[in-house]
Design an enzyme around this catalytic site. Structure first.
Site, PDB file in Angstrom:
ATOM      1  N   GLU A 110       0.855  -1.179   0.000  1.00 25.86           N
ATOM      2  CA  GLU A 110       0.000   0.000   0.000  1.00 25.86           C
ATOM      3  C   GLU A 110       0.891   1.228   0.000  1.00 25.86           C
ATOM      4  O   GLU A 110       1.632   1.475   0.942  1.00 25.86           O
ATOM      5  CB  GLU A 110      -0.901   0.002   1.227  1.00 25.86           C
ATOM      6  N   ASP A 126      -5.272   8.819  10.795  1.00 27.43           N
ATOM      7  CA  ASP A 126      -3.947   8.299  11.108  1.00 27.43           C
ATOM      8  C   ASP A 126      -3.401   8.836  12.419  1.00 27.43           C
ATOM      9  O   ASP A 126      -3.631   9.981  12.790  1.00 27.43           O
ATOM     10  CB  ASP A 126      -2.979   8.638   9.973  1.00 27.43           C
TER      11      ASP A 126
END
Lengths: 393, 300
Positions: free
Chosen positions: B92, B103
């Site tokens: 990814e 995040d």
């Protein structure tokens, strides 16, 4: 054309809920329940009681005689500055804390830039005895020390946002991350008419008390409910949304929005989102957004900490794009001078955010018969240091 | 045309329609399905998509996330090549964003550094232009929606297809919006879009996500942003087991909270694979873009 949110959460092409799946259960719960909770008789009764006895509503609609003479038009001020905690922000935090209680939430989080929404949130959490955590950019914490102290006195924990530019947008990111990490017991009180649906509509409805009062107050004073213009400053746009709400579908009422131009719209130091923004997604909402050509969100600038948000609420993006709203940009200098002028003519020191709205009187010529209602969204006590420094007082 | 493609995808990668014991291996055996596909359309999306092929292999998938442009702007290709060389199954590639709200601190910091290094969408595409000359494993771009919106969603997808990107993960593009507005574009370019589920996602919604998905489901291990926890307890174990029992048509790959061999094994006890992000970025921060062998070797 409609200026109400549609069933998918959009105003025209703006709005929606662009959220990570982790937030879906919380936001969906809110979406399903906010209207029915707000419609419950005991919710309404409690909300209205607190607005009256705790906030001090209705806020006066004041005819500004000397200001009106100077500009040869009829200027009314909607005195949100006289609310408890000093601004319109508390209308929304009272509404959301009552909603959070009915959702069974035990913990409140909020973001704040200048600290006004943080103080308004900490206030209602103290009132209800609920745990409160306010995220605030590290840089804002340093430059808004009195509001940080107020929040702490009120029992809130102020957590610094250390990421990105360490200001309002980063505080919002941190609050969203907190919500992702605490998906069950926590309610996020967003302070402006931004964020994923249903927030913009929910915040607008809580703030719509402003235009609801203007209608009956103006009827008493002028014999008509509709002014010719309603004027408000816009950062994210909660006081503006509340000021416009009951006039959005009254075509004879002109809607005027005032954004912060900072050092000038094209100076590279500005927060005039409707002029500088392009369609984008920020904090769960598709709206006009200041960004690089690569889609990175840029840091806005304004002397007023409450207006330097890189986006604008989706309702306002729709008002700008459809032409229903007339958008002005006011520089730091013009806002500061408008604030000083209001102080000298009417004996009212406005918040620098609100001062932007008054500078429109120098940019647009109103007729002598026009009734112009300006939202005086907050008081200037918090800005004294800025006024002192700017005017060398 | 577009409708035909949608049908094609759901038909082609629906493991539920195969017998269970050989759920992932079975795709290649279904020659008839391939014939149907070839009849319906000139090129065979299923055969071309490396993600689907990889998921068909009889092994647990190790997927690694890193932020493109970190630690140095031009490390991207080298990191991808080294990961493949050391046996990683799927990569990814993080497209950095100024406001990555799902995040945690580690990926935020690497994303911010990558932007400081000058990374942009166009530069990433330029770096990856010839990646398929050297790399065979599936590649996914993971990024937030706004940079893709500015590039133009269709232009972005087209570019991904040209380069040989196999799929996308866009945490802030909800499945509902995707299904309404963008699904046909993704399918036109043969891209697999991957959606997240969490312990709070209802069974009903998981089934909806499963119906819209055509590769794998990204199973977020716990209620958290990335990089937040160490180790899995009973809560995760129960969650992994609950999802496994749903018998979804898409395999699941677990992400968030996987940092070492132990957590990789726990996560893949029920799921098809696991994704490591923050822990790998921490390794990059400490050891630079070298010593990738050491990191991957420690996982399995």
């Amino acid at each position: 054309m409609s200026f109400n949110v549609n069933e998918k959460g959009y105003y025209g092409e703006f709005g929606g809920a662009y959220i990570p799946e982790m937030l879906y259960p919380n936001v969906e719960e809110l979406r399903q329940k906010y209207l029915s909770i707000m419609d419950e008789p005991d919710f309404k009764a409690e909300f209205n009681q607190l607005l009256k006895d705790y906030v001090g509503r209705p806020s006066p609609l004041y005819f500004a005689k000397r200001l009106s003479e100077k500009y040869n038009t009829k200027v009314y001020l909607k005195r949100e500055d006289l609310n408890h905690t000093g601004a319109h922000k508390v209308n929304n935090t009272i509404g959301q804390i009552l909603l959070a209680k009915r959702l069974g939430k035990k913990r409140i989080i909020a973001e704040t830039g200048a600290g006004q929404h943080g103080v308004a949130t900490a206030t209602v959490c103290a009132l209800m005895g609920i745990e409160c955590i306010v995220y605030m950019g590290e840089i804002d914490i340093a430059r808004q020390a009195p509001n940080v102290a107020r929040m702490k006195m009120l029992g809130a924990e102020v957590r610094p946002a250390l990421s990105g530019s360490r200001t309002l947008k980063d505080a919002t990111n941190e609050a969203i991350r907190d919500w992702i990490n605490n998906p069950v017991d926590t309610h996020y009180i967003i302070g402006s008419a931004i964020g994923p649906h249903p927030y913009p509509d929910m915040v607008t409805r809580f703030q719509s008390i402003i235009s609801e009062e203007i209608k009956w107050q103006l009827k008493e004073k002028e014999g008509r409910e509709n002014p010719d213009y309603v004027v408000a400053c816009i950062g994210g746009g909660s006081n503006a949304a509340g000021t416009y709400y009951h006039f959005l579908h009254e075509p004879e009422v002109g809607i005027i929005a005032v954004e912060a131009a900072g050092k000038g719209v094209d100076s590279g130091h500005s927060a005039a989102t409707s002029k500088l923004g392009k369609v984008g997604v920020i904090h769960g909402c598709k709206t006009l957004l200041m960004q690089t050509t690569d889609g990175q969100i840029t840091e806005p600038y304004s002397i007023s900490a409450g207006l330097d948000y890189p986006g604008v609420g989706p309702l306002h993006a729709h008002l700008a794009q459809s032409g229903r709203g007339e958008f002005f940009s006011v520089t730091d200098d013009d806002a500061m001078n408008a604030g000083l002028q209001l102080t000298k003519l009417e004996g009212i020191i406005p918040a620098i955010e609100s001062a932007h709205a008054f500078a429109v009187l120098d940019q647009k010529k109103f007729k002598p018969t026009d009734v112009v209602v300006i939202s005086l969204s907050g008081r200037g006590d918090k800005d004294l240091d800025n006024y002192i420094e700017y005017f060398k007082l | 045309m577009i409708l035909g493609q949608q049908k094609l995808l759901s038909l082609s990668i629906n493991p539920a329609s195969f017998t269970k014991p050989c759920r992932y291996k079975s795709l290649k055996k279904h020659k008839n399905t391939y014939k149907v596909l070839k009849t319906l359309q000139g090129k065979n999306i299923l055969k071309m998509n490396r993600i689907t092929q990889k998921l068909g292999e009889d092994k647990k998938i190790l997927s690694i996330y890193f932020s493109a442009g970190y630690p140095n702007l031009n490390d991207t290709v080298q990191i991808i090549q080294d990961l493949e060389k050391n046996g990683v199954d799927l990569i990814e590639i993080g497209l950095p964003f100024s406001d990555p709200l799902a995040d945690g601190p580690t990926i935020q910091a690497s994303s911010t550094q990558a932007l400081h290094n000058g990374m942009t969408t166009q530069i990433l595409f330029d770096q990856l232009q010839n990646i398929r000359e050297s790399v065979k494993i599936p590649l996914i771009i993971m990024g937030y929606f706004n940079p893709m919106l500015q590039y133009g969603v269709e232009a972005f997808c087209k570019k991904c297809a040209e380069i040989g990107i196999d799929g996308l993960i866009i945490p802030d593009l909800p499945v509902d919006v995707y299904a309404d507005e963008y699904k046909s574009i993704f399918e036109k370019y043969g891209l697999i879009n991957v959606f997240l589920i969490t312990p709070q996602t209802s069974d009903e919604r998981i089934r909806f996500i499963d119906s819209v998905s055509n590769g794998f489901i990204y199973m977020v291990s716990s209620a958290s942003v990335t990089g937040s926890q160490s180790g899995f307890g009973d809560v995760q174990e129960n969650y992994f087991e609950r999802i496994a029992k749903l018998n979804l048509k898409n395999p699941q790959i677990v992400g968030f909270g996987i940092s070492n061999k132990e957590t990789f094994n726990q996560a893949t006890k029920y799921a098809k694979g696991a994704i490591i992000g923050s822990a790998f970025i921490k390794h990059l921060s400490e050891s630079g873009s070298r010593k990738i062998e050491e990191f991957v070797g420690g996982i399995r």
